[in-house]
Design a protein around this motif. Structure first.
Motif, PDB file in Angstrom:
ATOM      1  N   ALA A   1      44.780  -6.763  47.571  1.00 43.32           N
ATOM      2  CA  ALA A   1      44.337  -6.434  46.209  1.00 43.32           C
ATOM      3  C   ALA A   1      43.300  -7.449  45.729  1.00 43.32           C
ATOM      4  O   ALA A   1      43.402  -8.643  46.012  1.00 43.32           O
ATOM      5  N   VAL A   2      42.321  -6.967  44.982  1.00 44.45           N
ATOM      6  CA  VAL A   2      41.287  -7.844  44.427  1.00 44.45           C
ATOM      7  C   VAL A   2      41.881  -8.665  43.294  1.00 44.45           C
ATOM      8  O   VAL A   2      42.452  -8.116  42.340  1.00 44.45           O
ATOM      9  N   ILE A   3      41.766  -9.993  43.405  1.00 41.95           N
ATOM     10  CA  ILE A   3      42.272 -10.901  42.364  1.00 41.95           C
ATOM     11  C   ILE A   3      41.144 -11.683  41.701  1.00 41.95           C
ATOM     12  O   ILE A   3      41.388 -12.498  40.815  1.00 41.95           O
ATOM     13  N   GLY A   4      39.908 -11.422  42.118  1.00 41.32           N
ATOM     14  CA  GLY A   4      38.762 -12.098  41.533  1.00 41.32           C
ATOM     15  C   GLY A   4      37.564 -12.022  42.447  1.00 41.32           C
ATOM     16  O   GLY A   4      37.545 -11.252  43.416  1.00 41.32           O
ATOM     17  N   ALA A   5      36.556 -12.829  42.130  1.00 41.30           N
ATOM     18  CA  ALA A   5      35.340 -12.863  42.940  1.00 41.30           C
ATOM     19  C   ALA A   5      34.682 -14.225  42.832  1.00 41.30           C
ATOM     20  O   ALA A   5      34.808 -14.911  41.807  1.00 41.30           O
ATOM     21  N   LEU A   6      33.989 -14.589  43.894  1.00 37.58           N
ATOM     22  CA  LEU A   6      33.185 -15.805  43.946  1.00 37.58           C
ATOM     23  C   LEU A   6      31.725 -15.377  44.037  1.00 37.58           C
ATOM     24  O   LEU A   6      31.379 -14.532  44.866  1.00 37.58           O
ATOM     25  N   GLY A   7      30.896 -15.938  43.185  1.00 34.74           N
ATOM     26  CA  GLY A   7      29.459 -15.702  43.244  1.00 34.74           C
ATOM     27  C   GLY A   7      28.766 -16.988  43.632  1.00 34.74           C
ATOM     28  O   GLY A   7      29.021 -18.037  43.040  1.00 34.74           O
ATOM     29  N   VAL A   8      27.903 -16.907  44.639  1.00 33.94           N
ATOM     30  CA  VAL A   8      27.202 -18.086  45.147  1.00 33.94           C
ATOM     31  C   VAL A   8      25.712 -17.794  45.197  1.00 33.94           C
ATOM     32  O   VAL A   8      25.295 -16.723  45.650  1.00 33.94           O
ATOM     33  N   THR A   9      24.898 -18.761  44.765  1.00 32.58           N
ATOM     34  CA  THR A   9      23.445 -18.603  44.788  1.00 32.58           C
ATOM     35  C   THR A   9      22.775 -19.954  45.006  1.00 32.58           C
ATOM     36  O   THR A   9      23.353 -20.995  44.724  1.00 32.58           O
ATOM     37  N   GLY A  10      21.557 -19.903  45.513  1.00 36.95           N
ATOM     38  CA  GLY A  10      20.758 -21.118  45.679  1.00 36.95           C
ATOM     39  C   GLY A  10      19.961 -21.138  46.963  1.00 36.95           C
ATOM     40  O   GLY A  10      18.882 -21.717  47.026  1.00 36.95           O
ATOM     41  N   ASP A  11      20.477 -20.527  48.023  1.00 31.72           N
ATOM     42  CA  ASP A  11      19.772 -20.465  49.301  1.00 31.72           C
ATOM     43  C   ASP A  11      19.514 -18.988  49.591  1.00 31.72           C
ATOM     44  O   ASP A  11      19.454 -18.186  48.651  1.00 31.72           O
ATOM     45  N   THR A  12      19.358 -18.609  50.845  1.00 34.51           N
ATOM     46  CA  THR A  12      19.270 -17.178  51.126  1.00 34.51           C
ATOM     47  C   THR A  12      20.613 -16.542  50.786  1.00 34.51           C
ATOM     48  O   THR A  12      21.655 -17.212  50.857  1.00 34.51           O
ATOM     49  N   SER A  13      20.600 -15.304  50.458  1.00 33.04           N
ATOM     50  CA  SER A  13      21.846 -14.634  50.083  1.00 33.04           C
ATOM     51  C   SER A  13      22.865 -14.672  51.208  1.00 33.04           C
ATOM     52  O   SER A  13      24.060 -14.861  50.966  1.00 33.04           O
ATOM     53  N   ASP A  14      22.415 -14.503  52.450  1.00 34.80           N
ATOM     54  CA  ASP A  14      23.351 -14.556  53.576  1.00 34.80           C
ATOM     55  C   ASP A  14      23.977 -15.940  53.716  1.00 34.80           C
ATOM     56  O   ASP A  14      25.176 -16.066  53.979  1.00 34.80           O
ATOM     57  N   ASN A  15      23.179 -16.990  53.538  1.00 29.89           N
ATOM     58  CA  ASN A  15      23.721 -18.354  53.590  1.00 29.89           C
ATOM     59  C   ASN A  15      24.655 -18.622  52.420  1.00 29.89           C
ATOM     60  O   ASN A  15      25.661 -19.319  52.571  1.00 29.89           O
TER      61      ASN A  15
END
Length: 140
Positions: free
Chosen positions: A108-122
């Motif tokens: 079950a989904v309990i949240g999400a992590l969003g990451v940014t700063g480099d390429t999206s794949d990285n």
């Protein structure tokens, strides 16, 4: 259920993983299952606009129940769907890798992590490694 301590570990470990990987300065946010922020951290040197991008990656993931990679695939195949969904959410969705679903042991989904700063794949790679450090299951 995800704790605020786990969320804090996830964002701090994301930045640490980014440094280990030699990435550009990262920013990371964890949202709960309702899309509310639990923790945010921005590395020294990361631009201030990264909060909104990290939030948009996580928000799209949790609100649509789709990883950033899945959202990007959907946008490429059916741009009208992602355009409409983004309109429903007031333009707050950033449909690219780096939006990582956080799941409990039952899936079950309990949240999400969003990451940014480099390429999206990285961004996604650093985030997944950090979630493992926090004892959380990530789906990118």
């Amino acid at each position: 259920m995800m704790t605020s301590d786990q969320a804090l570990i996830a964002v701090t470990q994301t930045l640490a993983k980014g440094r280990e990987m030699g990435l550009k300065p990262l920013s990371a946010i964890v949202l709960d299952a309702g899309g509310h922020p639990l923790a945010f951290h921005r590395a020294d040197g990361a631009s201030p606009g990264r909060y909104a991008i990290a939030h948009g990656k996580a928000y799209g993931a949790v609100m649509l129940g789709m990883t950033g990679s899945q959202q990007m695939d959907r946008a490429e195949a059916q741009h009208y769907f992602m355009t409409a969904a983004n309109g429903v959410f007031g333009g707050a969705v950033v449909p690219v890798p780096g939006g990582i679903l956080i799941r409990d042991d039952a899936g079950a989904v309990i949240g999400a992590l969003g990451v940014t700063g480099d390429t999206s794949d990285n961004d996604a790679k650093a985030g997944l490694a950090a979630l493992a450090e926090a004892g959380l299951n990530g789906d990118a």
